[in-house]
Scaffold this motif. Structure first.
Motif, PDB file in Angstrom:
ATOM      1  N   GLY A 142       1.165  -1.041   0.011  1.00 37.57           N
ATOM      2  CA  GLY A 142      -0.153  -0.370   0.143  1.00 37.57           C
ATOM      3  C   GLY A 142       0.826   1.354   0.133  1.00 37.57           C
ATOM      4  N   VAL A 143       2.175   0.843  -0.676  1.00 39.90           N
ATOM      5  CA  VAL A 143       2.943   2.164   0.100  1.00 39.90           C
ATOM      6  C   VAL A 143       2.991   2.782  -0.650  1.00 39.90           C
ATOM      7  CG1 VAL A 143       5.131   1.072   1.072  1.00 39.90           C
ATOM      8  CG2 VAL A 143       4.821   1.156  -1.342  1.00 39.90           C
ATOM      9  N   TYR A 144       2.453   2.755  -2.316  1.00 39.40           N
ATOM     10  CA  TYR A 144       1.563   4.033  -3.567  1.00 39.40           C
ATOM     11  C   TYR A 144       0.561   4.422  -3.496  1.00 39.40           C
ATOM     12  CZ  TYR A 144       5.938   1.822  -6.163  1.00 39.40           C
ATOM     13  OH  TYR A 144       7.324   1.831  -6.590  1.00 39.40           O
ATOM     14  N   ASN A 145      -0.271   4.325  -2.448  1.00 39.21           N
ATOM     15  CA  ASN A 145      -1.574   4.660  -2.242  1.00 39.21           C
ATOM     16  C   ASN A 145      -1.687   5.707  -1.863  1.00 39.21           C
ATOM     17  OD1 ASN A 145      -1.864   1.545  -2.976  1.00 39.21           O
ATOM     18  ND2 ASN A 145      -3.258   1.621  -0.813  1.00 39.21           N
ATOM     19  N   ASN A 146      -2.354   7.023  -2.557  1.00 38.80           N
ATOM     20  CA  ASN A 146      -2.961   8.646  -2.429  1.00 38.80           C
ATOM     21  C   ASN A 146      -0.965   9.020  -3.050  1.00 38.80           C
ATOM     22  OD1 ASN A 146      -5.186   8.095  -1.442  1.00 38.80           O
ATOM     23  ND2 ASN A 146      -4.176   7.198   0.404  1.00 38.80           N
ATOM     24  N   MET A 147      -0.839   8.869  -3.505  1.00 40.60           N
ATOM     25  CA  MET A 147       0.689   9.130  -3.775  1.00 40.60           C
ATOM     26  C   MET A 147       0.980   9.645  -5.359  1.00 40.60           C
ATOM     27  SD  MET A 147       4.134   7.307  -5.689  1.00 40.60           S
ATOM     28  CE  MET A 147       2.791   6.407  -6.628  1.00 40.60           C
TER      29      MET A 147
ATOM     30  N   VAL B 134      -2.167   8.224  -7.754  1.00 36.00           N
ATOM     31  CA  VAL B 134      -2.723   6.923  -7.263  1.00 36.00           C
ATOM     32  C   VAL B 134      -3.949   6.340  -6.238  1.00 36.00           C
ATOM     33  CG1 VAL B 134      -1.815   4.784  -7.352  1.00 36.00           C
ATOM     34  CG2 VAL B 134      -0.743   6.492  -8.854  1.00 36.00           C
ATOM     35  N   LYS B 135      -4.794   6.372  -6.530  1.00 36.71           N
ATOM     36  CA  LYS B 135      -5.403   5.680  -5.848  1.00 36.71           C
ATOM     37  C   LYS B 135      -4.940   4.338  -4.768  1.00 36.71           C
ATOM     38  CE  LYS B 135      -9.955   9.007  -6.397  1.00 36.71           C
ATOM     39  NZ  LYS B 135     -11.307   8.392  -6.951  1.00 36.71           N
TER      40      LYS B 135
END
Length: 369
Positions: A220-225, A359-360
């Motif tokens: 989940g580290v790419y979420n909201n990036m 990126v959601k």
């Protein structure tokens, strides 16, 4: 990849090929060292010069296995005459030759020669040779030419090699990168503020990059990036990750990992590739190529497989990124979303000015068309 043929080496290649009889017969005429000539003037070629050089290259290819006609194209008074004969034998090994380019790189006159025999040229001779086993080999050689004749006409002849390429295999490859995913294949569904982007991954060709991307995404580290670097007609980049301490997060391996280059994946429009800071510095950054165009200059220098070069011209991309950035995936649906992200207004550092698109989430699902 390429080798420079030194003046001494070329001369030494020629001398042992003289038989005692040949030396005696040819000593008077074969004694001109064109490499030592002093230039008096250098100038730009006009259309006539360019056409004559192009015609010479076509004649060299056409007559490469015809000793009588070939002899007319070689300067017999050159110390490198026999070396040039050996060079032409390498051309004769090809079943077919396609001349890509034959242009004067340098055009000049020399002193101590009459007006009809003072012209010289260093010619870039680029060609693709097709072998008996259907391989396509691209070579770019530099050949020295002398123009000689009289007021009734003059011809170009080759006096020696300046640079001889070892050649690169540019045979066609299977462009599976651009194929649709197979039923049952795992794909990437990247949901952004601008819409959904669907991608294929290539774990067989870039296993470390794919494992790293999946590992980070599943955490989940790419979420909201945000896409932090956006350049229209080039690419969109994301993956600038920092931890609670403000330091940039590493790859799943805890450190940078090695590049994974191969002959089957390219930075076509829609390619998913690793961002880096130089060789073998892959971590968390990735980008998607958005450019609908391609720079012809880079294609000319890249020596790509012939069908890959044609595909670049058809769909766009950035060929100069090949063998510098690892390609590990390809967009197969949602390029209009990529274009929308690339169209954001940015500052001088290519960072979006207002409300950067994020990126959601990134999901991995089984493809079922």
């Amino acid at each position: 990849m390429k080798k420079l043929v030194s003046f001494l080496v070329v001369a030494s290649m020629a001398i042992p090929l003289f038989s005692p009889v040949a030396v005696q017969q040819a000593a008077a005429s074969t004694a001109h060292n064109y490499r030592t000539e002093v230039q008096t003037h250098q100038f730009r070629p006009h259309g006539g010069d360019k056409q004559e050089v192009a015609d010479f290259a076509q004649a060299l290819v056409k007559h490469r296995a015809n000793p009588v006609e070939l002899d007319k194209l070689l300067a017999k008074d050159s110390l490198n005459y026999y070396a040039m004969q050996e060079y032409v034998k390498t051309l004769a090994q090809f079943q077919k030759i396609e001349v890509v380019e034959a242009v004067p790189q340098k055009l000049y006159t020399v002193e101590k020669e009459d007006a009809y025999n003072s012209y010289r040229s260093i010619v870039k001779f680029k060609y693709i040779g097709y072998t008996a086993d259907n391989k396509a080999i691209e070579k770019t050689d530099l050949i020295g030419l002398v123009k000689r004749g009289n007021k009734d006409g003059a011809v170009w002849q080759a006096w020696g090699m300046v640079w001889q390429d070892t050649g690169i295999d540019v045979s066609n490859v299977k462009l599976f990168q651009l194929e649709k995913p197979r039923k049952g294949e795992e794909i990437v569904v990247m949901t952004t503020d601008a819409g959904v982007i669907k991608l294929r991954l290539f774990p067989d060709k870039a296993p470390k990059a794919v494992e790293n991307f999946k590992g980070l995404a599943k955490k989940g580290v790419y979420n909201n990036m945000i896409f932090h670097r956006v350049i229209n007609d080039f690419m969109i980049q994301a993956g600038e990750l920092t931890g609670p301490d403000g330091k940039e997060l590493p790859s799943i391996y805890g450190k940078d990992f090695a590049d994974e280059f191969n002959r089957d994946l390219f930075n076509f429009r829609g390619a998913l590739s690793m961002g880096n800071a130089g060789p073998n510095t892959n971590s968390t950054h990735f980008y998607i190529v958005q450019s609908p165009n391609v720079d012809q200059e880079y294609l000319d220098l890249s020596a790509l497989p012939l069908n890959a070069e044609a595909k670049y011209k058809e769909i766009g991309g950035r060929a100069y990124l090949d063998n510098r950035h690892t390609v590990f995936g390809q967009v197969f649906e949602g390029m209009e979303v990529v274009d929308k992200i690339a169209a954001q207004k940015t500052d001088e550092n290519a960072k979006p000015l207002k409300n950067p698109i994020k990126v959601k989430k990134i999901e991995f699902v089984i493809y079922n068309p």
